[in-house]
Design a protein around this motif. Structure first.
Motif, PDB file in Angstrom:
ATOM      1  N   TYR A   1      -6.516  -2.197  -6.305  1.00  0.00           N
ATOM      2  CA  TYR A   1      -5.202  -1.555  -6.214  1.00  0.00           C
ATOM      3  C   TYR A   1      -5.266  -0.071  -6.560  1.00  0.00           C
ATOM      4  CZ  TYR A   1      -3.373  -6.220  -5.701  1.00  0.00           C
ATOM      5  OH  TYR A   1      -3.121  -7.483  -5.231  1.00  0.00           O
TER       6      TYR A   1
ATOM      7  N   ARG B   1       5.935   5.383   1.897  1.00  0.00           N
ATOM      8  CA  ARG B   1       4.818   6.318   1.902  1.00  0.00           C
ATOM      9  C   ARG B   1       4.582   6.768   3.330  1.00  0.00           C
ATOM     10  NH1 ARG B   1      -1.282   4.867  -0.377  1.00  0.00           N
ATOM     11  NH2 ARG B   1      -1.909   7.038  -0.670  1.00  0.00           N
TER      12      ARG B   1
ATOM     13  N   ARG C   1      -7.539   3.016  -5.381  1.00  0.00           N
ATOM     14  CA  ARG C   1      -8.621   3.520  -4.546  1.00  0.00           C
ATOM     15  C   ARG C   1      -8.761   5.018  -4.789  1.00  0.00           C
ATOM     16  NH1 ARG C   1      -9.524   5.513   0.650  1.00  0.00           N
ATOM     17  NH2 ARG C   1      -7.290   5.817   0.838  1.00  0.00           N
ATOM     18  N   ARG C   2      -7.924   5.832  -4.109  1.00  0.00           N
ATOM     19  CA  ARG C   2      -7.994   7.273  -4.343  1.00  0.00           C
ATOM     20  C   ARG C   2      -6.694   7.819  -4.931  1.00  0.00           C
ATOM     21  NH1 ARG C   2      -9.910  11.248  -0.149  1.00  0.00           N
ATOM     22  NH2 ARG C   2      -9.986  12.432  -2.088  1.00  0.00           N
ATOM     23  N   GLY C   3      -5.588   7.273  -4.442  1.00  0.00           N
ATOM     24  CA  GLY C   3      -4.295   7.711  -4.975  1.00  0.00           C
ATOM     25  C   GLY C   3      -3.995   9.172  -4.688  1.00  0.00           C
TER      26      GLY C   3
ATOM     27  N   LYS D   1       0.808  -1.237   0.000  1.00  0.00           N
ATOM     28  CA  LYS D   1       0.000   0.000   0.000  1.00  0.00           C
ATOM     29  C   LYS D   1       0.835   1.279   0.000  1.00  0.00           C
ATOM     30  CE  LYS D   1      -2.754  -2.564  -0.594  1.00  0.00           C
ATOM     31  NZ  LYS D   1      -3.073  -2.558  -2.020  1.00  0.00           N
ATOM     32  N   SER D   2       2.065   1.134  -0.489  1.00  0.00           N
ATOM     33  CA  SER D   2       2.932   2.315  -0.590  1.00  0.00           C
ATOM     34  C   SER D   2       2.967   2.880  -1.999  1.00  0.00           C
ATOM     35  CB  SER D   2       4.370   1.954  -0.210  1.00  0.00           C
ATOM     36  OG  SER D   2       4.423   1.430   1.074  1.00  0.00           O
ATOM     37  N   GLY D   3       2.220   2.257  -2.917  1.00  0.00           N
ATOM     38  CA  GLY D   3       2.262   2.702  -4.307  1.00  0.00           C
ATOM     39  C   GLY D   3       3.029   1.729  -5.198  1.00  0.00           C
ATOM     40  N   THR D   4       3.074   0.474  -4.763  1.00  0.00           N
ATOM     41  CA  THR D   4       3.810  -0.558  -5.503  1.00  0.00           C
ATOM     42  C   THR D   4       3.306  -0.679  -6.943  1.00  0.00           C
ATOM     43  OG1 THR D   4       3.607  -1.748  -3.400  1.00  0.00           O
ATOM     44  CG2 THR D   4       4.705  -2.901  -5.207  1.00  0.00           C
ATOM     45  N   THR D   5       1.984  -0.690  -7.094  1.00  0.00           N
ATOM     46  CA  THR D   5       1.379  -0.875  -8.420  1.00  0.00           C
ATOM     47  C   THR D   5       1.855   0.231  -9.366  1.00  0.00           C
ATOM     48  OG1 THR D   5      -0.555  -1.611  -7.166  1.00  0.00           O
ATOM     49  CG2 THR D   5      -0.852  -1.303  -9.535  1.00  0.00           C
TER      50      THR D   5
ATOM     51  N   CYS E   1       1.143   5.967 -16.812  1.00  0.00           N
ATOM     52  CA  CYS E   1       1.108   5.258 -15.531  1.00  0.00           C
ATOM     53  C   CYS E   1       0.315   6.025 -14.472  1.00  0.00           C
ATOM     54  CB  CYS E   1       2.528   5.022 -15.023  1.00  0.00           C
ATOM     55  SG  CYS E   1       3.526   4.087 -16.172  1.00  0.00           S
TER      56      CYS E   1
ATOM     57  N   SER F   1      -4.805   3.201   3.684  1.00  0.00           N
ATOM     58  CA  SER F   1      -4.943   2.435   2.447  1.00  0.00           C
ATOM     59  C   SER F   1      -5.061   0.936   2.760  1.00  0.00           C
ATOM     60  CB  SER F   1      -3.721   2.707   1.560  1.00  0.00           C
ATOM     61  OG  SER F   1      -3.831   2.044   0.347  1.00  0.00           O
TER      62      SER F   1
ATOM     63  N   TYR G   1       6.475   8.085  -2.043  1.00  0.00           N
ATOM     64  CA  TYR G   1       5.216   8.270  -2.777  1.00  0.00           C
ATOM     65  C   TYR G   1       4.900   9.757  -2.932  1.00  0.00           C
ATOM     66  CZ  TYR G   1       0.161   7.591  -3.705  1.00  0.00           C
ATOM     67  OH  TYR G   1      -1.115   7.599  -4.249  1.00  0.00           O
TER      68      TYR G   1
HETATM   69  P1  A3P Z   1      -4.926   4.615  -1.617  1.00  0.00           P
HETATM   70  O1  A3P Z   1      -5.590   3.441  -0.994  1.00  0.00           O
HETATM   71  O2  A3P Z   1      -4.461   5.619  -0.610  1.00  0.00           O
HETATM   72  O3  A3P Z   1      -5.729   5.243  -2.693  1.00  0.00           O
HETATM   73  P2  A3P Z   1       0.016  -0.681  -3.563  1.00  0.00           P
HETATM   74  O4  A3P Z   1       0.115  -0.586  -5.043  1.00  0.00           O
HETATM   75  O5  A3P Z   1       1.354  -0.707  -2.893  1.00  0.00           O
HETATM   76  O6  A3P Z   1      -0.902  -1.749  -3.136  1.00  0.00           O
HETATM   77  O7  A3P Z   1      -0.591   0.717  -3.079  1.00  0.00           O
HETATM   78  C1  A3P Z   1      -1.926   1.057  -3.367  1.00  0.00           C
HETATM   79  C2  A3P Z   1      -2.073   2.540  -3.183  1.00  0.00           C
HETATM   80  O8  A3P Z   1      -1.480   3.228  -4.300  1.00  0.00           O
HETATM   81  C3  A3P Z   1      -3.537   2.955  -3.167  1.00  0.00           C
HETATM   82  O9  A3P Z   1      -3.589   4.098  -2.330  1.00  0.00           O
HETATM   83  C4  A3P Z   1      -3.767   3.287  -4.626  1.00  0.00           C
HETATM   84  O10 A3P Z   1      -4.893   4.092  -4.860  1.00  0.00           O
HETATM   85  C5  A3P Z   1      -2.471   3.999  -4.965  1.00  0.00           C
HETATM   86  N1  A3P Z   1      -2.187   4.008  -6.408  1.00  0.00           N
HETATM   87  C6  A3P Z   1      -2.357   3.007  -7.296  1.00  0.00           C
HETATM   88  N2  A3P Z   1      -1.990   3.397  -8.524  1.00  0.00           N
HETATM   89  C7  A3P Z   1      -1.584   4.672  -8.419  1.00  0.00           C
HETATM   90  C8  A3P Z   1      -1.102   5.630  -9.373  1.00  0.00           C
HETATM   91  N3  A3P Z   1      -0.979   5.332 -10.643  1.00  0.00           N
HETATM   92  N4  A3P Z   1      -0.779   6.850  -8.917  1.00  0.00           N
HETATM   93  C9  A3P Z   1      -0.907   7.166  -7.614  1.00  0.00           C
HETATM   94  N5  A3P Z   1      -1.370   6.315  -6.672  1.00  0.00           N
HETATM   95  C10 A3P Z   1      -1.701   5.072  -7.071  1.00  0.00           C
END
Ligand code: A3P
Length: 324
Positions: free
Chosen positions: A288, A152, A290-292, A67-71, A259, A160, A220
């Motif tokens: 993955y 993050r 949510r709000r970002g 949940k640090s922005g891995t995706t 991205c 998150s 992040y």
């Molecule tokens: P929130 O739940 O605060 O919205 P991970 O990828 O490590 O599981 O982290 C998921 C978090 O990254 C979620 O945060 C998600 O919304 C956010 N996220 C996913 N894609 C993103 C992107 N392209 N830019 C910014 N944040 C993103």
């Protein structure tokens, strides 16, 4: 090889089954080993990775707390490294979820009956992990490969995670885990790959060391504030710097856009696709995204909660040079 894989898997399973199971800010429950918590099935895989994964000097490893922005980072890295390869359906961010493009080491090693095909992966191999620095396989540290760490703000990280966990609980017909309960566990360090402070400090200290693998420490919030600058830094670190011409032609801006949250989350694969977690759970790819945003914790945590976590961060990070 198959025999070794199966034997080691059995040993790891036996060891993990002897560990006490604890409730955490996580789903499923956690176990504790060698200074860190992992969901029980992930611990077996983490041990497998530690024992069996052999890094190549050219490997690029993404390390994060969940949940640090891995995706997001997976997408950025994949797009950067492959920007000059010819687009083919299997190497295309438009049709694949970023987790398919940059697999977790855990997922490659979690099946005791299947030896992962690591040798046939072309270099540079892009791989991801949540394993804390001290538990990484020796070969990662010794091969001198590159590790990119993304962290993050722990308050946003927690919020998150809390939303993510409750999606699973709901699917399983269980009640949502109250925010306060989750928060208390998080502050005690009982979270996926936690304690969060040790995870961050481990990679932070490694990023300051000379020799061994090199670690790029990213945040992040900085990625959000100045994505082009951060992407340039990332590309240089992984050995794929952008040329003057690429910079002039807006290639960095294009990758940032491709991205970005809006673009990625609206792709068909991320709107309706699913993936398997821990071999038994199904996750919607849209979980993955949510709000970002930065600072969503303000909509969830009370001032007292914020103060509690700030105090933990202050005392744990003291003297380390790691800014909260
Ligand atoms: P929130 O739940 O605060 O919205 P991970 O990828 O490590 O599981 O982290 C998921 C978090 O990254 C979620 O945060 C998600 O919304 C956010 N996220 C996913 N894609 C993103 C992107 N392209 N830019 C910014 N944040 C993103």
């Amino acid at each position: 090889e198959e025999e070794v894989h199966q034997r080691v898997h059995q040993q790891c399973r036996d060891l993990v089954s002897s560990l006490p199971v604890v409730e955490g800010c996580s789903y499923p429950d956690l176990c504790f080993h060698d200074g860190f918590f992992q969901p029980v099935p992930a611990m077996v895989a983490a041990m497998m990775v530690q024992k069996l994964f052999e890094a190549r000097p050219t490997d690029i490893i993404l390390a994060t707390l969940p949940k640090s922005g891995t995706t997001w980072l997976k997408a950025l890295l994949f797009a950067t490294v492959n920007r000059n390869s010819s687009p083919s359906s299997t190497r295309n961010l438009a049709t694949l979820n970023p987790h398919q493009c940059v697999p977790y080491l855990r997922e490659l090693y979690e099946d005791g009956a299947r030896v992962p095909e690591m040798d046939s992966m072309p270099s540079p191999r892009l791989l991801a992990t949540h394993i804390p620095f001290h538990f990484l396989p020796n070969s990662i540290v010794e091969s001198g490969c590159r590790v990119v760490y993304l962290c993050r703000n722990p308050k946003d990280n927690f919020v998150s995670m809390w939303h993510f966990i409750n999606k699973f609980r709901k699917k399983d017909g269980r009640e949502a885990l109250p925010l306060e309960v989750s928060f208390d566990r998080f502050c005690q360090g009982r979270s996926h790959s936690g304690p969060f402070w040790d995870h961050m400090l481990g990679y932070w200290k490694a990023s300051l060391q000379v020799g061994g693998c090199s670690v790029l420490f990213m945040r992040y919030e900085e990625l959000m504030k100045d994505p082009v600058v951060e992407l340039r830094r990332l590309a240089e670190f992984v050995g794929c710097p952008f040329t003057q011409e690429e910079q002039a032609n807006g290639v960095l801006e294009d990758i940032v856009e491709t991205c970005g949250f809006e673009r990625l989350s609206n792709l068909e694969v991320n709107k309706v696709g699913k993936r398997t977690l821990f071999r038994t759970m199904t996750v919607d790819n849209n979980s993955y995204f949510r709000r970002g945003v930065v600072g969503d914790w303000m909509n969830h945590l009370t001032p007292d909660m914020a103060q509690r976590i700030d105090k933990i961060i202050e005392s744990k990070f003291e003297g380390s040079g790691l800014a909260p």
